[in-house]
Design an enzyme around this catalytic site. Structure first.
Site, PDB file in Angstrom:
ATOM      1  N   CYS A   1      67.946  76.161 -25.794  1.00  0.00           N
ATOM      2  CA  CYS A   1      68.010  77.635 -25.844  1.00  0.00           C
ATOM      3  C   CYS A   1      68.952  78.150 -27.027  1.00  0.00           C
ATOM      4  CB  CYS A   1      68.553  78.088 -24.666  1.00  0.00           C
ATOM      5  SG  CYS A   1      68.573  79.898 -24.335  1.00  0.00           S
TER       6      CYS A   1
ATOM      7  N   CYS B   1      54.128  77.838 -24.136  1.00  0.00           N
ATOM      8  CA  CYS B   1      54.053  78.765 -25.509  1.00  0.00           C
ATOM      9  C   CYS B   1      55.323  79.614 -25.680  1.00  0.00           C
ATOM     10  CB  CYS B   1      52.741  79.719 -25.240  1.00  0.00           C
ATOM     11  SG  CYS B   1      52.558  80.510 -26.816  1.00  0.00           S
TER      12      CYS B   1
HETATM   13 FE    FE Z   1      69.313  80.150 -22.310  1.00  0.00          FE
END
Ligand code: FE
Length: 187
Positions: free
Chosen positions: A103, A175
Site C-alpha cells: 500500500c 482491479c
Molecule cells: Fe494502507
C-alpha cells in the site's frame, strides 16, 4: 602600536574564517541543488509519512485531515476520496516485474507479482491478495452501480474494486489503482 597589531591580527583571522566558511558551504549547496533525486532520497521523503511501515501490521485509525498532511495530493484523492485514475495511464497496468506490491499510503503488503495477470481493463489486476488482512471490502453503490470496493486492510484506504471475472484459480479480479501501489522488486 601594540593595539594596531592586535586589530590587524583580528582582521586577518576574520577574513580567513569567512573565507573558509564560504569555500565550505558553496559547493555543498550547489551540489544539492543540481543532483537528481536518488532512490535513497525518495525513501527519505517517504519516511516523512509516519504511518508508513512494511513491518508494522497494526490497524491504523488516522483522520483524513492527518492523511492530507502526509500523502501527495494525487494519492490522497484516490486513497481517501475514492478517486479513480484514468485507465491505461498508471505505472503498473502494463508491468510484469517480479516482486511485491505494498500500500503506497501505509506500507501494508497487498499482492505478490505471481498473482498479477494481464487484464484488458487498463488497471493493474490481481487474482489473489497476499494474505487475509491485506485487503478488506465494503459495498459500493456509487454511480448507480453495485460493486465491491477493495480497501487496504491496515489503513482503510481505497485501492480499487473486486470483480468476479478474474482468471483461475480464484476467479477474482482485484482491479487496482497504480498510484495506491508501491512495488519492490524481488532480489
Ligand atoms: Fe494502507
Amino acid at each position: 602600536m601594540r593595539t594596531y597589531f592586535s586589530l590587524l591580527n583580528l582582521a586577518v583571522i576574520m577574513i580567513f574564517v569567512i573565507g573558509c566558511q564560504s569555500k565550505g558551504s558553496a559547493p555543498f549547496q550547489s551540489e544539492k541543488n543540481i543532483m537528481p533525486m536518488s532512490n535513497h532520497e525518495k525513501n527519505i521523503v517517504k519516511s516523512e509519512n509516519p504511518y508508513y511501515s512494511r513491518t508494522d501490521t497494526t490497524r491504523l485509525h488516522v483522520s483524513d485531515v492527518e492523511w492530507k498532511k502526509v500523502l501527495s495530493p494525487d494519492l490522497y484523492a484516490v486513497s481517501r476520496e475514492k478517486d479513480t485514475e484514468r485507465p491505461f495511464t498508471g505505472k503498473y497496468w502494463e508491468f510484469s516485474a517480479k516482486g511485491t506490491y505494498y500500500c503506497a499510503a501505509c506500507g501494508n503488503k497487498l499482492f505478490r507479482s505471481d498473482s498479477k495477470f494481464a487484464s484488458a481493463c487498463g488497471w493493474p489486476s490481481f487474482f489473489e491478495q497476499e494474505n487475509l488482512s491485506s485487503v478488506v471490502y465494503q459495498s459500493d453503490n456509487a454511480y448507480g452501480m453495485n460493486r465491491t470496493e477493495a480497501l487496504c486492510g491496515r489503513c482503510g484506504g481505497h485501492l480499487g474494486h473486486l470483480f468476479d471475472d478474474g482468471p483461475p484459480p480464484t476467479g477474482k479480479r482485484y482491479c487496482m489503482n497504480s498510484i495506491c501501489l508501491d512495488f519492490e522488486a524481488a532480489n
